[in-house]
Design a protein around this motif. Structure first.
Motif, mmCIF file in Angstrom:
data_model
loop_
_atom_site.group_PDB
_atom_site.id
_atom_site.type_symbol
_atom_site.label_atom_id
_atom_site.label_comp_id
_atom_site.label_asym_id
_atom_site.label_seq_id
_atom_site.Cartn_x
_atom_site.Cartn_y
_atom_site.Cartn_z
ATOM 1 N N ALA A 10 4.043 -18.187 140.028
ATOM 2 C CA ALA A 10 5.099 -18.966 139.964
ATOM 3 C C ALA A 10 5.013 -19.861 141.217
ATOM 4 O O ALA A 10 5.414 -21.046 141.243
ATOM 5 C CB ALA A 10 6.381 -18.214 139.864
ATOM 6 N N GLY A 11 4.692 -19.147 142.443
ATOM 7 C CA GLY A 11 4.922 -19.801 143.667
ATOM 8 C C GLY A 11 3.589 -20.855 143.777
ATOM 9 O O GLY A 11 3.953 -21.873 144.058
ATOM 10 N N LEU A 12 2.336 -20.563 143.240
ATOM 11 C CA LEU A 12 1.299 -21.392 143.087
ATOM 12 C C LEU A 12 1.921 -22.509 142.532
ATOM 13 O O LEU A 12 1.467 -23.710 142.906
ATOM 14 C CB LEU A 12 0.067 -20.702 142.569
ATOM 15 C CG LEU A 12 -0.471 -19.578 143.498
ATOM 16 C CD1 LEU A 12 -1.671 -18.934 142.679
ATOM 17 C CD2 LEU A 12 -1.204 -20.350 144.590
ATOM 18 N N THR A 13 2.247 -22.274 141.219
ATOM 19 C CA THR A 13 2.735 -23.578 140.208
ATOM 20 C C THR A 13 3.697 -24.502 140.987
ATOM 21 O O THR A 13 3.569 -25.779 141.087
ATOM 22 C CB THR A 13 3.290 -23.017 139.044
ATOM 23 O OG1 THR A 13 2.252 -21.964 138.474
ATOM 24 C CG2 THR A 13 3.299 -24.108 137.943
ATOM 25 N N ARG A 49 17.358 -18.308 138.390
ATOM 26 C CA ARG A 49 17.974 -19.674 138.716
ATOM 27 C C ARG A 49 16.786 -20.609 138.052
ATOM 28 O O ARG A 49 17.089 -21.994 137.939
ATOM 29 C CB ARG A 49 17.777 -19.845 140.269
ATOM 30 C CG ARG A 49 18.411 -18.758 141.151
ATOM 31 C CD ARG A 49 19.997 -18.366 140.664
ATOM 32 N NE ARG A 49 20.326 -17.188 141.350
ATOM 33 C CZ ARG A 49 20.764 -16.905 142.307
ATOM 34 N NH1 ARG A 49 20.750 -18.073 143.287
ATOM 35 N NH2 ARG A 49 20.849 -15.771 143.021
ATOM 36 N N HIS A 50 16.110 -20.326 137.109
ATOM 37 C CA HIS A 50 14.955 -21.241 136.589
ATOM 38 C C HIS A 50 14.740 -20.629 135.208
ATOM 39 O O HIS A 50 14.184 -19.430 135.374
ATOM 40 C CB HIS A 50 13.814 -21.512 137.427
ATOM 41 C CG HIS A 50 13.186 -22.874 137.072
ATOM 42 N ND1 HIS A 50 12.411 -22.968 135.920
ATOM 43 C CD2 HIS A 50 12.874 -24.111 137.562
ATOM 44 C CE1 HIS A 50 11.727 -24.229 135.721
ATOM 45 N NE2 HIS A 50 12.111 -24.915 136.811
ATOM 46 N N PRO A 51 14.691 -21.187 134.178
ATOM 47 C CA PRO A 51 14.119 -20.659 133.010
ATOM 48 C C PRO A 51 12.558 -20.322 132.886
ATOM 49 O O PRO A 51 12.570 -19.186 132.111
ATOM 50 C CB PRO A 51 14.332 -21.900 131.822
ATOM 51 C CG PRO A 51 14.296 -22.991 132.415
ATOM 52 C CD PRO A 51 14.795 -22.563 133.659
ATOM 53 N N LEU A 52 11.772 -20.704 133.481
ATOM 54 C CA LEU A 52 10.503 -20.274 133.697
ATOM 55 C C LEU A 52 10.236 -18.802 134.586
ATOM 56 O O LEU A 52 9.337 -18.391 134.319
ATOM 57 C CB LEU A 52 9.492 -21.371 134.252
ATOM 58 C CG LEU A 52 9.374 -22.352 133.611
ATOM 59 C CD1 LEU A 52 8.565 -23.487 134.389
ATOM 60 C CD2 LEU A 52 8.610 -22.139 131.933
ATOM 61 N N LEU A 53 11.359 -18.487 135.311
ATOM 62 C CA LEU A 53 11.123 -17.293 135.950
ATOM 63 C C LEU A 53 12.127 -16.320 135.152
ATOM 64 O O LEU A 53 11.768 -15.060 135.303
ATOM 65 C CB LEU A 53 12.036 -17.494 137.257
ATOM 66 C CG LEU A 53 11.515 -18.508 138.337
ATOM 67 C CD1 LEU A 53 12.224 -18.564 139.544
ATOM 68 C CD2 LEU A 53 9.861 -17.766 138.561
ATOM 69 N N ASP A 54 12.486 -16.650 133.952
ATOM 70 C CA ASP A 54 13.441 -15.487 133.402
ATOM 71 C C ASP A 54 12.452 -14.328 132.757
ATOM 72 O O ASP A 54 12.704 -13.209 132.791
ATOM 73 C CB ASP A 54 14.231 -16.167 131.994
ATOM 74 C CG ASP A 54 15.452 -16.845 132.693
ATOM 75 O OD1 ASP A 54 15.786 -16.491 133.842
ATOM 76 O OD2 ASP A 54 16.012 -17.444 131.932
ATOM 77 N N PRO A 55 11.247 -14.648 132.292
ATOM 78 C CA PRO A 55 10.076 -13.696 131.858
ATOM 79 C C PRO A 55 10.108 -12.643 132.858
ATOM 80 O O PRO A 55 9.753 -11.518 132.660
ATOM 81 C CB PRO A 55 9.033 -14.625 131.456
ATOM 82 C CG PRO A 55 9.519 -15.887 131.057
ATOM 83 C CD PRO A 55 10.570 -16.096 132.377
#
Length: 333
Positions: A163-166, A292-298
């Protein structure tokens, strides 16, 4: 009795702090990589990993393709290490993910990428490993020692690194800010318990775990943990793909665990869950601690699941730290 009965339970609890440490350690490197990405503008990205690390690479693939609109592909290390292929790699970069950094086939693939002249980034929990030393840039996971054979906190830090790289490549301030808050969100996820799912899976002989988009790699990681720690046969499927054949295996009471974050796939995933339930499956879609972000929910979903996996293993009479046939470092060729 100690607070943690197993190494696996203790290491799951250490994941939020490990993510905070990883983000702080790699802050400058991620900023620089974001700048270099925007300068180079690669046409695609290549990844190479195995096991849990490959699940993290798959999560990275979804983030890159959704956020950057950039194709991202995983290439099997054996095309180089076993089949001796000379790869025509250009206009790209290689990201390898390996907790140990010692697997010969991943090292061989990285060497081939360097021969082809593309930048190589290594994400590993072992900074003095061969993979780390020979990469153009090593991004350490900073997860600390894992004594349990089953990787947990190193997987979560790998996913957070993806996620950090993206976020850095996208220059997305909202995504980056949400990532900084992830350790706090993971602490909330750690406190949840999926009792119904634990009861269902403890007694099962086979099961499905479903996800879609960025949650699919987490479903794949979940089934890997059910196999290696609980000795339970489980298969991961996309909530779309399960309807293309695997659904035929569903019988009355067949256990299905659904990872269903509140993203764009929510409606279609719910429809799949309904169809499986109508076919007789015992479907559980557990609550989770939203980030705080839907892409981190997984990542929050897998944090909570790990606690369930550890308890399921013990309830099935197994030591989750010591699978019968596995060891911590798997050196494939």
């Amino acid at each position: 009795m100690t607070e943690f009965e197993t190494h696996m339970a203790r290491e799951i609890a250490e994941a939020p702090e490990a993510v905070a440490r990883m983000l702080a350690t790699n802050a400058k490197a991620l900023t620089e990589l974001g700048r270099l990405y925007r300068e180079r503008k690669p046409s695609h990205i290549v990844t190479c990993a195995r096991g849990s690390s490959d699940c993290a690479a798959s999560y990275f693939k979804y983030l890159v393709e959704i956020t950057l609109g950039l194709p991202c592909c995983s290439v099997g290390a054996s095309v180089v290490s076993v089949y001796g292929a000379r790869l025509a790699l250009r206009d790209t970069l290689l990201l390898t993910i390996s907790q140990s950094g010692k697997s010969p086939d991943i090292i061989a693939f990285q060497a081939e990428a360097k021969r082809a002249g593309i930048p190589t980034l290594a994400v590993t929990n072992t900074e003095d490993s061969p993979l780390a030393r020979e990469a153009d840039l090593c991004l350490p996971l900073c997860a600390g020692i894992e004594q349990s054979v089953a990787a947990t906190k190193s997987f979560i830090t790998s996913a957070a690194m993806a996620a950090g790289l993206t976020a850095a490549a996208a220059g997305d301030a909202r995504f980056s800010d949400a990532l900084q808050a992830l350790p706090d969100d993971l602490a909330k996820a750690l406190a949840l318990r999926w009792s119904d799912a634990e009861d269902m899976l403890t007694e099962s002989h086979s099961s499905f775990v479903l996800g879609r988009g960025p949650s699919l790699p987490m479903a794949q990681e979940a089934t890997l943990k059910l196999k290696e720690t609980g000795g339970l046969h489980a298969e991961a499927y996309s909530a779309a793909e399960v309807l293309h054949g695997p659904m035929e295996l569903v019988t009355e009471g067949f256990p299905v665990l659904v990872f269903s974050p509140k993203d764009q796939a929510l409606a279609t995933t719910r429809e799949t869950a309904r169809r499986l339930s109508d076919a007789g499956a015992h479907v559980i879609t557990p609550d989770y601690a939203a980030t705080r972000h839907p892409l981190l929910d997984p990542i929050s979903l897998i944090q909570t699941f790990y606690g369930s996996a550890e308890r399921i293993a013990r309830r099935r009479g197994r030591n989750p730290d010591r699978p019968r046939l596995l060891k911590k470092v798997t050196e494939t060729r």
